[in-house]
Design a protein around this motif. Sequence first.
Motif, PDB file in Angstrom:
ATOM      1  N   GLN A 222       0.847  -1.190   0.000  1.00 29.51           N
ATOM      2  CA  GLN A 222       0.000   0.000   0.000  1.00 29.51           C
ATOM      3  C   GLN A 222       0.880   1.236   0.000  1.00 29.51           C
ATOM      4  OE1 GLN A 222      -2.942   0.050   3.104  1.00 29.51           O
ATOM      5  NE2 GLN A 222      -3.524  -2.073   2.732  1.00 29.51           N
TER       6      GLN A 222
ATOM      7  N   GLN B  47      -2.334  -2.912 -10.020  1.00 22.17           N
ATOM      8  CA  GLN B  47      -2.629  -1.643  -9.347  1.00 22.17           C
ATOM      9  C   GLN B  47      -4.131  -1.391  -9.200  1.00 22.17           C
ATOM     10  OE1 GLN B  47      -0.092   1.627 -10.259  1.00 22.17           O
ATOM     11  NE2 GLN B  47      -1.764   3.110 -10.229  1.00 22.17           N
ATOM     12  N   LYS B  48      -4.531  -1.107  -7.961  1.00 26.00           N
ATOM     13  CA  LYS B  48      -5.884  -0.674  -7.614  1.00 26.00           C
ATOM     14  C   LYS B  48      -5.731   0.659  -6.899  1.00 26.00           C
ATOM     15  CE  LYS B  48      -7.948  -4.704  -8.555  1.00 26.00           C
ATOM     16  NZ  LYS B  48      -7.866  -5.000  -9.937  1.00 26.00           N
ATOM     17  N   GLU B  49      -6.645   1.580  -7.152  1.00 28.21           N
ATOM     18  CA  GLU B  49      -6.521   2.935  -6.610  1.00 28.21           C
ATOM     19  C   GLU B  49      -7.789   3.377  -5.910  1.00 28.21           C
ATOM     20  OE1 GLU B  49      -6.161   4.964 -10.267  1.00 28.21           O
ATOM     21  OE2 GLU B  49      -4.233   4.055 -10.760  1.00 28.21           O
ATOM     22  N   SER B  50      -7.618   4.230  -4.919  1.00 25.94           N
ATOM     23  CA  SER B  50      -8.736   4.933  -4.303  1.00 25.94           C
ATOM     24  C   SER B  50      -8.220   6.279  -3.829  1.00 25.94           C
ATOM     25  CB  SER B  50      -9.350   4.128  -3.154  1.00 25.94           C
ATOM     26  OG  SER B  50      -8.384   3.842  -2.171  1.00 25.94           O
ATOM     27  N   THR B  51      -9.106   7.255  -3.849  1.00 23.94           N
ATOM     28  CA  THR B  51      -8.734   8.603  -3.445  1.00 23.94           C
ATOM     29  C   THR B  51      -9.154   8.820  -2.004  1.00 23.94           C
ATOM     30  OG1 THR B  51      -9.051   9.354  -5.722  1.00 23.94           O
ATOM     31  CG2 THR B  51      -8.976  11.041  -4.026  1.00 23.94           C
ATOM     32  N   THR B  52      -8.250   9.396  -1.216  1.00 24.42           N
ATOM     33  CA  THR B  52      -8.537   9.729   0.170  1.00 24.42           C
ATOM     34  C   THR B  52      -8.256  11.219   0.369  1.00 24.42           C
ATOM     35  OG1 THR B  52      -6.297   9.401   1.053  1.00 24.42           O
ATOM     36  CG2 THR B  52      -7.677   7.431   0.824  1.00 24.42           C
TER      37      THR B  52
ATOM     38  N   ARG C 224      -2.840   0.208  -4.179  1.00 25.97           N
ATOM     39  CA  ARG C 224      -2.606  -1.146  -3.672  1.00 25.97           C
ATOM     40  C   ARG C 224      -2.047  -1.988  -4.811  1.00 25.97           C
ATOM     41  NH1 ARG C 224      -7.480   0.297  -1.016  1.00 25.97           N
ATOM     42  NH2 ARG C 224      -7.321   0.028   1.229  1.00 25.97           N
TER      43      ARG C 224
ATOM     44  N   LEU D 219      -3.683   9.809  -3.040  1.00 24.60           N
ATOM     45  CA  LEU D 219      -4.062   8.620  -3.806  1.00 24.60           C
ATOM     46  C   LEU D 219      -3.505   7.380  -3.128  1.00 24.60           C
ATOM     47  CD1 LEU D 219      -5.336   7.491  -6.465  1.00 24.60           C
ATOM     48  CD2 LEU D 219      -3.009   7.602  -7.409  1.00 24.60           C
TER      49      LEU D 219
ATOM     50  N   GLN E  33      -1.837   7.534 -11.869  1.00 23.17           N
ATOM     51  CA  GLN E  33      -3.035   6.969 -12.482  1.00 23.17           C
ATOM     52  C   GLN E  33      -2.836   6.727 -13.980  1.00 23.17           C
ATOM     53  OE1 GLN E  33      -5.630  10.072 -10.945  1.00 23.17           O
ATOM     54  NE2 GLN E  33      -6.780   8.523  -9.816  1.00 23.17           N
TER      55      GLN E  33
END
Length: 92
Positions: free
Chosen positions: A14, A34-39, A46, A43, A26
């Motif tokens: 991570q 690659q897996k992404e999420s915005t916080t 994982r 960014l 991205q």
Amino acid sequence: IGVTRFDGALEEVQLLFDPKRAKYVQTKPLHESQKESTTEAGLLVRLQLVPNPELEQVILSFGEDVKVLQPEALATQISTRAHAMGRLYGSA
């Protein structure tokens, strides 16, 4: 990532990227998993892979714009290398 292969098990890596690097990461994924999420902090990326020296070099290439969150052993290794680099330049 890279050519070094280990027989170890896949791990979830991570990485938290500063928002200013988000678009780059991205559009140029680090790995096929690659897996992404915005916080709020940036960014979250994982990756499912076996950590190796090439991964460390990729992470270090982002300098202060990335933080390793997991696995802890990889975070420690990156921190150790970053401190060693700082000593080369008279800090840390």
